[in-house]
Design a protein around this motif. Structure first.
Motif, short mmCIF file in Angstrom:
data_model
loop_
_atom_site.label_atom_id
_atom_site.label_comp_id
_atom_site.label_asym_id
_atom_site.label_seq_id
_atom_site.Cartn_x
_atom_site.Cartn_y
_atom_site.Cartn_z
N ALA A 143 12.92 13.05 11.55
CA ALA A 143 14.02 12.52 10.77
C ALA A 143 13.96 13.11 9.37
CB ALA A 143 13.92 10.99 10.70
N SER A 144 15.11 13.37 8.79
CA SER A 144 15.13 13.92 7.44
C SER A 144 14.79 12.84 6.42
CB SER A 144 16.51 14.50 7.13
OG SER A 144 17.46 13.47 7.00
N ALA A 145 14.31 13.26 5.27
CA ALA A 145 14.01 12.33 4.19
C ALA A 145 15.29 11.61 3.76
CB ALA A 145 13.38 13.07 3.02
N GLU A 146 16.40 12.33 3.79
CA GLU A 146 17.69 11.73 3.42
C GLU A 146 18.05 10.59 4.37
OE1 GLU A 146 22.39 13.08 2.98
OE2 GLU A 146 20.97 14.41 4.00
N LEU A 147 17.84 10.78 5.66
CA LEU A 147 18.13 9.74 6.65
C LEU A 147 17.25 8.52 6.41
CD1 LEU A 147 19.46 8.63 9.19
CD2 LEU A 147 17.80 9.95 10.53
N LEU A 148 15.96 8.76 6.25
CA LEU A 148 15.04 7.64 6.03
C LEU A 148 15.38 6.89 4.74
CD1 LEU A 148 11.72 9.34 7.15
CD2 LEU A 148 13.07 7.64 8.41
N LEU A 173 27.37 3.86 6.55
CA LEU A 173 27.12 4.30 7.93
C LEU A 173 27.50 5.76 8.12
CD1 LEU A 173 28.26 1.12 9.88
CD2 LEU A 173 25.93 1.83 9.32
N ALA A 174 28.54 6.20 7.44
CA ALA A 174 28.94 7.61 7.50
C ALA A 174 27.85 8.49 6.88
CB ALA A 174 30.27 7.83 6.80
#
Length: 97
Positions: free
Chosen positions: A43-48, A28-29
């Motif tokens: 949304a960033s690719a990292e988030l997705l 979650l962090a």
């Protein structure tokens, strides 16, 4: 071929579920950090990627509600937010001004 040991399988699955629960705050962090790196428009690719991984792991380990909620968020961010540059290109292509 060795015989399937249901007790060993159940014990291993229990350990994986416990590890998932222990590591959930770290996941979650990572998602929160990736969210902060995203822009308002996309949304960033990292988030997705983090959302996708969490949804898959949760679903595989029997945490259906975590998986469902995470997939909904992933879908919303992926499909309902249009990057502003794409939006402007679409407007220009279709003379929407």
């Amino acid at each position: 071929m060795p015989e399937f040991n249901q007790d060993a399988f159940a014990a291993g699955l229990t350990q994986l579920r416990q590890r998932f629960q222990i590591e959930l705050p770290q996941r979650l962090a990572l998602i929160e950090a990736a969210w902060k790196n995203s822009t308002q428009d996309t949304a960033s690719a990292e988030l997705l990627n983090e959302l996708h991984r969490l949804a898959g792991a949760a679903g595989s380990l029997g945490f259906a509600e975590i998986s469902r909620l995470t997939r909904e968020l992933e879908h919303t961010l992926k499909h309902e937010l249009v990057p502003i540059d794409c939006y402007l290109k679409q407007c220009l292509q279709h003379n929407v001004w």
